[in-house]
Structures are given as C-alpha cells and as structure tokens.
Motif scaffolding. Structure first.
Motif, PDB file in Angstrom:
ATOM      1  N   LEU A 151      -6.982  -2.034  -3.102  1.00  0.00           N
ATOM      2  CA  LEU A 151      -6.092  -1.666  -1.912  1.00  0.00           C
ATOM      3  C   LEU A 151      -6.864  -2.380  -0.505  1.00  0.00           C
ATOM      4  O   LEU A 151      -6.296  -2.801   0.443  1.00  0.00           O
ATOM      5  CB  LEU A 151      -5.868  -0.201  -1.537  1.00  0.00           C
ATOM      6  CG  LEU A 151      -5.030   0.611  -2.215  1.00  0.00           C
ATOM      7  CD1 LEU A 151      -4.843   2.160  -1.851  1.00  0.00           C
ATOM      8  CD2 LEU A 151      -3.495  -0.241  -1.912  1.00  0.00           C
ATOM      9  N   LYS A 164      -5.341   1.385  10.941  1.00  0.00           N
ATOM     10  CA  LYS A 164      -4.418   1.219   9.810  1.00  0.00           C
ATOM     11  C   LYS A 164      -5.224   1.622   8.678  1.00  0.00           C
ATOM     12  O   LYS A 164      -4.647   2.331   7.819  1.00  0.00           O
ATOM     13  CB  LYS A 164      -3.637  -0.005  10.035  1.00  0.00           C
ATOM     14  CG  LYS A 164      -2.407   0.025  11.072  1.00  0.00           C
ATOM     15  CD  LYS A 164      -1.555  -1.080  10.713  1.00  0.00           C
ATOM     16  CE  LYS A 164      -0.238  -0.964  11.241  1.00  0.00           C
ATOM     17  NZ  LYS A 164       0.735  -2.186  11.388  1.00  0.00           N
ATOM     18  N   LYS A 167      -5.939   5.310   8.355  1.00  0.00           N
ATOM     19  CA  LYS A 167      -4.993   5.988   8.258  1.00  0.00           C
ATOM     20  C   LYS A 167      -4.327   5.876   6.954  1.00  0.00           C
ATOM     21  O   LYS A 167      -4.024   6.871   6.266  1.00  0.00           O
ATOM     22  CB  LYS A 167      -4.012   5.622   9.218  1.00  0.00           C
ATOM     23  CG  LYS A 167      -2.844   6.521   9.311  1.00  0.00           C
ATOM     24  CD  LYS A 167      -1.709   6.357  10.253  1.00  0.00           C
ATOM     25  CE  LYS A 167      -0.434   6.831   9.614  1.00  0.00           C
ATOM     26  NZ  LYS A 167       0.880   6.429  10.527  1.00  0.00           N
ATOM     27  N   TYR A 168      -4.069   4.717   6.469  1.00  0.00           N
ATOM     28  CA  TYR A 168      -3.245   4.396   5.022  1.00  0.00           C
ATOM     29  C   TYR A 168      -4.298   4.667   4.006  1.00  0.00           C
ATOM     30  O   TYR A 168      -3.791   4.960   3.042  1.00  0.00           O
ATOM     31  CB  TYR A 168      -2.463   3.017   5.315  1.00  0.00           C
ATOM     32  CG  TYR A 168      -1.397   3.018   6.062  1.00  0.00           C
ATOM     33  CD1 TYR A 168      -0.162   3.460   5.467  1.00  0.00           C
ATOM     34  CD2 TYR A 168      -1.536   2.883   7.549  1.00  0.00           C
ATOM     35  CE1 TYR A 168       0.930   3.447   6.393  1.00  0.00           C
ATOM     36  CE2 TYR A 168      -0.568   3.058   8.465  1.00  0.00           C
ATOM     37  CZ  TYR A 168       0.883   3.291   7.851  1.00  0.00           C
ATOM     38  OH  TYR A 168       1.699   3.248   8.818  1.00  0.00           O
ATOM     39  N   ILE A 169      -5.433   3.932   3.974  1.00  0.00           N
ATOM     40  CA  ILE A 169      -6.236   3.701   2.735  1.00  0.00           C
ATOM     41  C   ILE A 169      -7.584   4.917   2.757  1.00  0.00           C
ATOM     42  O   ILE A 169      -7.610   5.505   1.739  1.00  0.00           O
ATOM     43  CB  ILE A 169      -6.696   2.363   2.785  1.00  0.00           C
ATOM     44  CG1 ILE A 169      -5.475   1.482   2.736  1.00  0.00           C
ATOM     45  CG2 ILE A 169      -7.552   2.432   1.456  1.00  0.00           C
ATOM     46  CD1 ILE A 169      -5.944  -0.111   2.854  1.00  0.00           C
ATOM     47  N   PRO A 172      -6.300   9.310   3.184  1.00  0.00           N
ATOM     48  CA  PRO A 172      -5.897   9.846   1.794  1.00  0.00           C
ATOM     49  C   PRO A 172      -6.734   9.720   0.817  1.00  0.00           C
ATOM     50  O   PRO A 172      -6.849  10.668   0.074  1.00  0.00           O
ATOM     51  CB  PRO A 172      -4.656   8.860   1.602  1.00  0.00           C
ATOM     52  CG  PRO A 172      -4.466   8.021   2.702  1.00  0.00           C
ATOM     53  CD  PRO A 172      -5.675   7.883   3.681  1.00  0.00           C
ATOM     54  N   LEU A 251      -0.946  13.057  10.074  1.00  0.00           N
ATOM     55  CA  LEU A 251      -1.333  11.675   9.946  1.00  0.00           C
ATOM     56  C   LEU A 251      -0.355  10.830   9.018  1.00  0.00           C
ATOM     57  O   LEU A 251       0.010   9.893   9.275  1.00  0.00           O
ATOM     58  CB  LEU A 251      -2.762  11.678   9.489  1.00  0.00           C
ATOM     59  CG  LEU A 251      -3.763  11.819  10.555  1.00  0.00           C
ATOM     60  CD1 LEU A 251      -5.087  11.869   9.825  1.00  0.00           C
ATOM     61  CD2 LEU A 251      -3.982  10.434  11.528  1.00  0.00           C
ATOM     62  N   GLU A 252       0.075  11.716   7.903  1.00  0.00           N
ATOM     63  CA  GLU A 252       0.696  10.892   6.869  1.00  0.00           C
ATOM     64  C   GLU A 252       2.321  10.799   7.227  1.00  0.00           C
ATOM     65  O   GLU A 252       2.698   9.671   7.022  1.00  0.00           O
ATOM     66  CB  GLU A 252       0.888  11.691   5.826  1.00  0.00           C
ATOM     67  CG  GLU A 252      -0.528  11.501   4.796  1.00  0.00           C
ATOM     68  CD  GLU A 252      -0.816  12.401   3.850  1.00  0.00           C
ATOM     69  OE1 GLU A 252       0.233  12.993   3.489  1.00  0.00           O
ATOM     70  OE2 GLU A 252      -2.011  12.523   3.331  1.00  0.00           O
TER      71      GLU A 252
END
Lengths: 254, 198
Positions: A151, A164, A167-169, A172, A251-252
C-alpha cells in the motif's frame, strides 16, 4: 438469535457477579470478623456514606486528574517515539535500553526513586506515565512495522501526500494496535498510580485514603475505596475507548 | 519521448529474472507485454515504475506522472470505492466524477460499501478506475482484467480504452485478445531471452 445472544451473555455475567457477592457474604458471615473480611453489605453502607463526604469528590478528582494526565502523556509520547523509531532504525536502537529498563524494573523502585526527584503530589502522574509508555511504544511500533508495504508503494507511485497516507493507510493499520495498547494500559495506569500514591501519600488523594485505611485497620474503608477505584477506572476505560472509536469512525467517514 | 530499456539485468538471489533485456515503448501508444509466467514481465514493469532497482542496464524516458493497476488490487480495505479513488486524485477531481466513472464500470450499487465487502472482480474495477482518474502521463496495467467474467471484461476493456486519453500504456497480459482490443504493439518475453518483438 443474534439479538438474543448479547442479552443472555449479560444475564450470565450478572448472575456470576451475584453469585460472587453471595459467596463473599457467606464467607464474611462464617469468618465473623470484619477486620479480616468485611461483608459486601458493610462495604455498600460505607460506600454510600463515603459518597456523601466532602473529601470524596476531592480525592477522586485529585487522583483522576493526575493518573489520566500521566496516561495521556504516555499515549502521546509513546506514539510519537514509535513513529520516530519506525522511521529511523537508529532511534529504535537508542530507545531500546530505556524501554527494556522501564518494562523490567519493579514499579516500587521507580516510586522510591521518584520520591527523591519529585514532590509526592506529581508522583502518580510520572508513575502512570512510566508504566504506560513502553506498552504504547511497543504496540505502536509493531503496528507501524506491520504497515502494508504494498500500500505504501502504491501511495508512493500515485504521489499521495502524507496527510492522506496517514488517514487512509497508517491510521487504519495502527487502529487495532492502539486499541490493544489502550485496553491493556488503562487498568495498569490506575494500579500503578494508586500504588504510587499509597507510598508517596500526597494529601487529598485516593492513595492517602487507602493508607489511612491500613493505619486505622479499617477494612470497610479499604474495600469501599477499592470499589471506587475499580469503578472510576472502568468508567474511564469505557469512555476513552468509545471516544477513540468515534474518532476513528469519523476519520473513516470524512 | 519513447521509453527505452537497454541491457536491463535483474536477479533475485541466484535467480536471474531479467538478462540484458532491451525494449522500446513508444510514447502515447499502448504496448502489450506478453510472455510465459515467471519470464520477468512484472519485474520489468516494477523497474519501469521505479519500485525495483535493476542490477544493471538503463531505463530512459519514463514520465514523472505515473499511475498503475498492480497485480494485486492494493486498495485501502476499510474505505469505500469512492474514497479509494479520491485518495489518488487531486482536488480538481470531484466526487461526482469519481461516482460517474465507478457507475460506468458497473459499480453503481457498491459505491459506499467498504472495499473489504466487495468481490474480487469489483475490487479489480475500483483499482482500474483509480488508475484511470489519477493524473498521469503513463499507465501501467499488470493483468488488469484478471478475475473478471467475459462480459464484465469486455465492458471494462472498453472503459479503459475510452479513458486512456493519449497516455502511454504498458499492459501486461497473457491474453492476445486483450492486445487486439487495445490495438497494441507487442513486446514478447521468452524465458531468459528477452526481445522486443514488435
């Protein structure tokens, strides 16, 4: 079926608690000495009288503010150090002996050492901080190391910015490690913080109340304050985890 | 500017995957990279993408702005399809455009589900839309239609063809039909003897 199961689980737990209280009551009645084992009814009576005392809220506030401060400070520091160690291997090497020492040195040694360094009023902040720090650091570092490299490669190829990526990788992937660290360490911060107060005896703390219970051989006070500690600790744990869960959910969704 | 690969060599341990590989990929055109499994197609693609360093040889002319459909989907599983595409897009691409593309590729009913709940074929299509909508001069497609049923594959190939928009495309595939659909130049790789067989 699915909706029935949690209710049944709760009922089973409630029945187990009632059973434990009955065993405790019978044990106290058989022993017949309040000094050795006070009955749950006597504890409940003492608890209700404690709640009405002026000192009660002051003591809870005193210990709560300090232990929670130490806990939050450790959460922030441990996470920050883990990020640095995850980024720079040298930092991980440098942090290793400190974390290993904090993990293995008995809490009583730290408490006595800190009594020489600090005032007894700030002792529980520092001890809660010290006990939580290595747990948060170790868990978060493990989470950072297990971040999916594919990723990250993808993010690199698409030139995804750091915010980003976070937040995205990263978040989570860190979430289960952070929750696990929080669950393990909240209870520990309360145990260590109160132990520090019992040894340091700062005025107006829960630790001081426990110490007084020992001095005056007041078993009902000891049990009542212990119940209070457990309730406050569990309430804080539930509330904190709920807030953390909501933060991640927001956040998600964003 | 064409992409020129010269004498590219790459080994993993004792296994030499690429041995003095030479190839040219024309700018603004689609090139199909074909060959048997294990012949080094993905390794060559990874080198072109800048994800793997070659042991020796040179690569010239690869544009800075790249996008890709990887062999694996590489999606953020907790997030939905729209969020996964938004991750790689700049601010000029708004959600309505992302949704339109996802609908065009047959994901109308799965826009807001976490990607972890989608089927393999759906995930593949999300990865394709992500690559298409990312700002790029070159598109790397590593077996992009793998796992799609025939009908979906045809529609997806059509969608990709319609949205290439003058970009250089390097498509890795085992299927000559895909090369035909894209009217692509062929580069075949034959085991350890790699050649540019246009």
């Amino acid at each position: 079926m699915i909706s029935i199961m949690p209710d049944r689980h709760r009922l089973e737990r409630a029945a187990a608690v009632v059973f434990a209280l009955v065993v405790w009551q019978i044990g106290a009645m058989l022993l017949g000495q309040d000094l050795l084992l006070v009955s749950p009814i006597a504890v409940a009576k003492r608890l209700s009288s404690l709640l009405a005392e002026v000192d009660f809220l002051r003591a809870v506030r005193f210990s709560f503010v300090r232990i929670v401060s130490g806990y939050l400070l450790a959460l922030i520091t441990g996470s920050s150090l883990a990020v640095i160690a995850g980024r720079f291997h040298l930092a991980e090497v440098i942090f290793w002996p400190f974390m290993a020492a904090i993990k293995s040195v008995p809490v009583a040694s730290f408490i006595i050492l800190c009594l020489i360094w600090l005032s007894s009023r700030s002792l529980s902040v520092f001890i809660a901080f010290l006990m939580v720090l290595p747990i948060v650091y170790t868990n978060m570092l493990q989470g950072i190391k297990s971040t999916d490299s594919k990723l990250l490669e993808m993010a690199g190829l698409f030139r995804v910015g750091w915010l980003k990526r976070m937040k995205y990788i990263h978040l989570p992937q860190l979430k289960p490690y952070l929750f696990s660290a929080c669950i393990v360490s909240i209870g520990l911060s309360w145990k260590a913080g109160i132990a520090a107060e019992v040894i340091g005896i700062p005025d107006g703390s829960i630790g001081e109340k426990l110490y007084e219970a020992k001095v005056y051989l007041s078993t009902s006070d000891l049990f009542a304050w212990t119940v209070i500690i457990v309730v406050v600790s569990i309430a804080f744990e539930k509330l904190f985890l709920l807030l953390l869960q909501r933060l991640f959910a927001r956040l998600e969704r964003a | 500017m064409d992409i020129v690969v010269s004498d590219l060599t790459k080994s993993f341990g004792t296994n030499r995957v690429l041995d003095k590989c030479n190839a040219t990929f024309p700018e603004h055109e689609t090139t199909c990279l074909m060959g048997p499994s294990g012949c080094g197609k993905t390794t060559l693609l990874n080198i072109l993408m800048g994800l793997t360093c070659p042991d020796s040889g040179t690569v010239q002319g690869v544009p800075q702005l790249k996008s890709a459909v990887f062999q694996e989907d590489r999606l953020c599983e907790n997030f939905n399809a729209v969020a996964n595409v938004r991750l790689v897009c700049d601010k000029s691409v708004d959600d309505s455009l992302i949704i339109k593309h996802l609908e065009d590729i047959g994901l109308k009913d799965s826009l807001r589900q976490p990607v972890s709940e989608l089927s393999g074929g759906m995930k593949r299509r999300v990865a394709i839309v992500r690559a298409i909508l990312a700002e790029s001069d070159i598109l790397f497609l590593d077996e992009p239609f793998k796992g799609l049923d025939e009908e979906t594959k045809r529609a997806t190939m059509q969608y990709v063809r319609d949205n290439i928009k003058g970009r250089t495309v390097i498509l890795v595939t085992h299927n000559i039909e895909e090369a035909r659909v894209f009217a692509a130049q062929l580069v075949t790789m034959k085991g350890k003897d790699k050649s540019n067989d246009s």
